[in-house]
Scaffold this active site. Structure first.
Site, mmCIF file in Angstrom:
data_model
loop_
_atom_site.group_PDB
_atom_site.id
_atom_site.type_symbol
_atom_site.label_atom_id
_atom_site.label_comp_id
_atom_site.label_asym_id
_atom_site.label_seq_id
_atom_site.Cartn_x
_atom_site.Cartn_y
_atom_site.Cartn_z
ATOM 1 N N HIS A 1 -18.275 15.490 2.345
ATOM 2 C CA HIS A 1 -17.239 14.564 2.805
ATOM 3 C C HIS A 1 -16.565 13.820 1.655
ATOM 4 O O HIS A 1 -15.599 13.080 1.873
ATOM 5 C CB HIS A 1 -17.796 13.582 3.854
ATOM 6 C CG HIS A 1 -18.662 12.498 3.326
ATOM 7 N ND1 HIS A 1 -20.035 12.532 3.361
ATOM 8 C CD2 HIS A 1 -18.350 11.309 2.759
ATOM 9 C CE1 HIS A 1 -20.524 11.421 2.850
ATOM 10 N NE2 HIS A 1 -19.528 10.661 2.475
ATOM 11 N N ASP B 1 -23.727 18.386 4.975
ATOM 12 C CA ASP B 1 -22.879 17.553 4.114
ATOM 13 C C ASP B 1 -23.274 17.706 2.650
ATOM 14 O O ASP B 1 -23.881 16.814 2.044
ATOM 15 C CB ASP B 1 -22.974 16.092 4.557
ATOM 16 C CG ASP B 1 -21.912 15.225 3.909
ATOM 17 O OD1 ASP B 1 -20.818 15.752 3.613
ATOM 18 O OD2 ASP B 1 -22.165 14.033 3.688
ATOM 19 N N SER C 1 -21.341 7.223 -1.533
ATOM 20 C CA SER C 1 -21.452 8.575 -0.992
ATOM 21 C C SER C 1 -21.561 9.624 -2.087
ATOM 22 O O SER C 1 -20.890 9.539 -3.123
ATOM 23 C CB SER C 1 -20.224 8.896 -0.133
ATOM 24 O OG SER C 1 -20.357 8.373 1.153
#
Length: 258
Positions: free
Chosen positions: A65, A110, A204
């Site tokens: 992502h 992910d 992230s």
């Protein structure tokens, strides 16, 4: 509210749920300048929006992502304002995603593998972190780091990465707060049960390092960050070892585990 831990300007990730603004390490302290040699800053023209992990001189692992149309990677960086002499900047040459990842499902597999446009050299502030030799055990002490927000609600981005120690928890701890996660997700649950320490918006793609091994990728969590009984969720790197090694070896058709 639960959100992917990436900057809010990555609008393509806004599906049926609110996207988590970029995450920082909440409840941590400024990292020592020499304790994050494998940490990669992923940035665009305006900001650091994700992190990654250097696994050898040509390859970086991060979250799927974190993909964006135009981004660069900076290695050996500590302070955004005071550059290290050995900092190196690279562009992505190739990006690889799990071919069996469900389209338009940011919660599935992910992980992204990036080949750099040219190799980096090991230096005082740059060194790779190898893939894990075995999966982590519940109760392991794990290290988190990143340039994400250091406050749980309002975004407060530091000039230097922050670090904190958390613990690997049983997967069952993450099931009640995040029922939307697939039952078959290959993830790790890590945090502090009473809250107070967590990755947050902007963290992230960064590493979860347990007992010195690269075990997880910052993926998902609650907002505000650092809530009790709402630990962070991390992509489990060990489950993707074979896929990563196959891609690096040239087998670009390799498939990730289901």
């Amino acid at each position: 509210m639960v959100l992917i831990r990436v900057l809010a300007n990555l609008l393509i990730l806004q599906l049926s749920y609110a996207q988590k603004s970029s995450e920082l390490v909440v409840g941590g302290d400024e990292c020592n300048i020499n304790e994050h040699r494998s940490l990669v800053a992923i940035f665009n023209s305006t900001e650091f929006f994700c992190s990654g992990t250097l696994i050898n001189q040509e390859w970086v692992v991060t979250a799927a992502h974190c993909d964006s149309t135009n981004f660069k990677m900076k290695l050996g960086v500590h302070s955004k304002k005071v550059p290290n002499e050995d900092e190196q900047t690279r562009n992505p040459k190739e990006k690889f995603f799990c071919p069996n990842k469900k389209k338009d499902d940011v919660l599935d597999k992910d992980i992204m593998l990036i080949k750099l446009d040219s190799p980096v050299s090991n230096s005082e502030h740059i060194a790779p972190l190898s893939l894990p030799s075995s999966p982590p055990s519940v109760g392991s002490v794990c290290h988190i780091m990143g340039w994400g927000s250091i406050t749980p609600i309002e975004k407060t981005l530091p000039d230097v990465p922050y670090c904190a120690n958390i613990k690997l928890l049983d997967d069952a701890v993450c099931q009640p707060p995040y029922p939307e996660l697939p039952a078959t997700s290959r993830t790790l649950c890590a945090g502090i049960p009473e809250g107070g320490k967590d990755t947050c918006g902007g963290d992230s793609g960064g590493p979860l390092i347990c007992n010195g091994q690269f075990q997880g990728i910052v993926f998902y969590g609650a907002h505000p960050c650092g809530q009790a009984l709402k630990p962070g969720v991390y992509t489990k790197v060990f489950d993707y070892n074979d896929w990563i090694q196959s891609i690096i070896a040239g087998n670009t058709a390799a498939t990730c585990p289901p």
